[in-house]
Design a protein around this motif. Sequence first.
Motif, PDB file in Angstrom:
ATOM      1  N   GLN A  15       2.041  -2.459   0.144  1.00  0.00           N
ATOM      2  CA  GLN A  15       1.553  -3.693   0.746  1.00  0.00           C
ATOM      3  C   GLN A  15       0.667  -4.444  -0.244  1.00  0.00           C
ATOM      4  N   PHE A  16       0.700  -5.758  -0.148  1.00  0.00           N
ATOM      5  CA  PHE A  16      -0.161  -6.603  -0.976  1.00  0.00           C
ATOM      6  C   PHE A  16      -0.902  -7.573  -0.063  1.00  0.00           C
ATOM      7  N   ASN A  17      -2.130  -7.904  -0.445  1.00  0.00           N
ATOM      8  CA  ASN A  17      -2.886  -8.894   0.307  1.00  0.00           C
ATOM      9  C   ASN A  17      -2.364 -10.285  -0.022  1.00  0.00           C
ATOM     10  N   ASN A  18      -2.070 -11.035   1.024  1.00  0.00           N
ATOM     11  CA  ASN A  18      -1.577 -12.401   0.866  1.00  0.00           C
ATOM     12  C   ASN A  18      -2.445 -13.307   1.729  1.00  0.00           C
ATOM     13  N   GLY A  19      -3.589 -13.711   1.164  1.00  0.00           N
ATOM     14  CA  GLY A  19      -4.559 -14.465   1.953  1.00  0.00           C
ATOM     15  C   GLY A  19      -5.156 -13.575   3.019  1.00  0.00           C
ATOM     16  N   ASP A  20      -5.029 -13.997   4.261  1.00  0.00           N
ATOM     17  CA  ASP A  20      -5.568 -13.209   5.384  1.00  0.00           C
ATOM     18  C   ASP A  20      -4.579 -12.175   5.888  1.00  0.00           C
ATOM     19  N   HIS A  21      -3.404 -12.153   5.301  1.00  0.00           N
ATOM     20  CA  HIS A  21      -2.353 -11.266   5.812  1.00  0.00           C
ATOM     21  C   HIS A  21      -1.970 -10.224   4.770  1.00  0.00           C
ATOM     22  N   LYS A  22      -1.407  -9.124   5.256  1.00  0.00           N
ATOM     23  CA  LYS A  22      -0.836  -8.112   4.370  1.00  0.00           C
ATOM     24  C   LYS A  22       0.677  -8.326   4.276  1.00  0.00           C
ATOM     25  N   LEU A  23       1.169  -8.386   3.061  1.00  0.00           N
ATOM     26  CA  LEU A  23       2.602  -8.517   2.831  1.00  0.00           C
ATOM     27  C   LEU A  23       3.170  -7.128   2.577  1.00  0.00           C
ATOM     28  N   THR A  24       4.061  -6.675   3.439  1.00  0.00           N
ATOM     29  CA  THR A  24       4.676  -5.355   3.290  1.00  0.00           C
ATOM     30  C   THR A  24       5.975  -5.498   2.516  1.00  0.00           C
ATOM     31  N   VAL A  25       5.981  -4.976   1.277  1.00  0.00           N
ATOM     32  CA  VAL A  25       7.160  -5.081   0.414  1.00  0.00           C
ATOM     33  C   VAL A  25       8.075  -3.882   0.618  1.00  0.00           C
ATOM     34  N   LEU A  26       7.502  -2.699   0.801  1.00  0.00           N
ATOM     35  CA  LEU A  26       8.260  -1.489   1.134  1.00  0.00           C
ATOM     36  C   LEU A  26       7.657  -0.876   2.386  1.00  0.00           C
ATOM     37  N   ASP A  27       8.510  -0.419   3.292  1.00  0.00           N
ATOM     38  CA  ASP A  27       8.052  -0.001   4.613  1.00  0.00           C
ATOM     39  C   ASP A  27       8.591   1.387   4.950  1.00  0.00           C
ATOM     40  N   HIS A  28       7.808   2.433   4.648  1.00  0.00           N
ATOM     41  CA  HIS A  28       8.130   3.810   5.005  1.00  0.00           C
ATOM     42  C   HIS A  28       9.540   4.210   4.542  1.00  0.00           C
ATOM     43  N   VAL A  29       9.714   4.189   3.251  1.00  0.00           N
ATOM     44  CA  VAL A  29      11.011   4.505   2.640  1.00  0.00           C
ATOM     45  C   VAL A  29      11.077   6.001   2.321  1.00  0.00           C
ATOM     46  N   ASP A  30      12.185   6.641   2.700  1.00  0.00           N
ATOM     47  CA  ASP A  30      12.408   8.066   2.441  1.00  0.00           C
ATOM     48  C   ASP A  30      13.794   8.270   1.834  1.00  0.00           C
ATOM     49  N   PHE A  31      13.876   8.982   0.715  1.00  0.00           N
ATOM     50  CA  PHE A  31      15.160   9.424   0.179  1.00  0.00           C
ATOM     51  C   PHE A  31      14.896  10.397  -0.969  1.00  0.00           C
ATOM     52  N   SER A  32      15.931  11.113  -1.361  1.00  0.00           N
ATOM     53  CA  SER A  32      15.844  11.976  -2.539  1.00  0.00           C
ATOM     54  C   SER A  32      17.129  11.814  -3.339  1.00  0.00           C
ATOM     55  N   VAL A  33      17.040  12.097  -4.627  1.00  0.00           N
ATOM     56  CA  VAL A  33      18.193  11.970  -5.521  1.00  0.00           C
ATOM     57  C   VAL A  33      18.343  13.278  -6.298  1.00  0.00           C
TER      58      VAL A  33
END
Length: 239
Positions: A15-33
């Motif tokens: 997440q990044f702060n975008n003014g008064d709001h939080k911008l969620t760029v990745l949201d609880h991502v799960d995987f393995s390779v």
Amino acid sequence: MGSKPILEVTNLTQQFNNGDHKLTVLDHVDFSVQEETICSVVGPSGSGKTTLLGLCAGLDRPTLGEVSLNGVPLGPLNEDERAEVRNKHVGFVFQTFQLVPTLTALENVMVPLELRGRRSSEVQHEAEELLKKVGLADRFQHYPTQLSGGEQQRVAIARAFINEPKILFADEPTGNLDEETGSKIEDLLFDLNRSLGTTLILVTHDLSLAQQCQRIIRLKNGKIFKDEWVTTPEAEQLK
């Protein structure tokens, strides 16, 4: 294909702060390779692809969640320790090449091993052999400004493979190249991957390139909405 996960991503959130709001760029991502897999990450612009790649490579820290590279959790490590893990296990190919402009092609390729403390005289032969392998035997002493875009990307790929990484991350490696040159770069990445047994994680907008990989992870709005194994003839040949 190896049976051991080389990359494990758990609950990854950025997440990044975008003014008064939080911008969620990745949201609880799960995987393995698994080891030696060739995996592409696709999705529309703004879906979090490049952010995910940077977190997986230990270039950035997540807001939440954990990344383990080759069995090493990155979360508890400081910047120097993460840099050491990257230098030992990771290669990275950027869309914009990221070559050092004041160094020759040969010197750019030598940098990762010199950072390990090895002498220039020891690593020069290895760098020369890799540049020959990527078709740049006559460009050792050329500076980046004297090279075409395709040649610069070849230097960047040679640099990424010089430390024989366990895993290679490539962020739109053909994005700044014309179709013919990009196709040659794709072939080169796959050839080196096969010969060295390196795991390849590839971010791309090019669905035809993604279809040549064994696995496609599709991102949308910061989440994985599809994770599939590919059954095209090209992908089958990689297994």
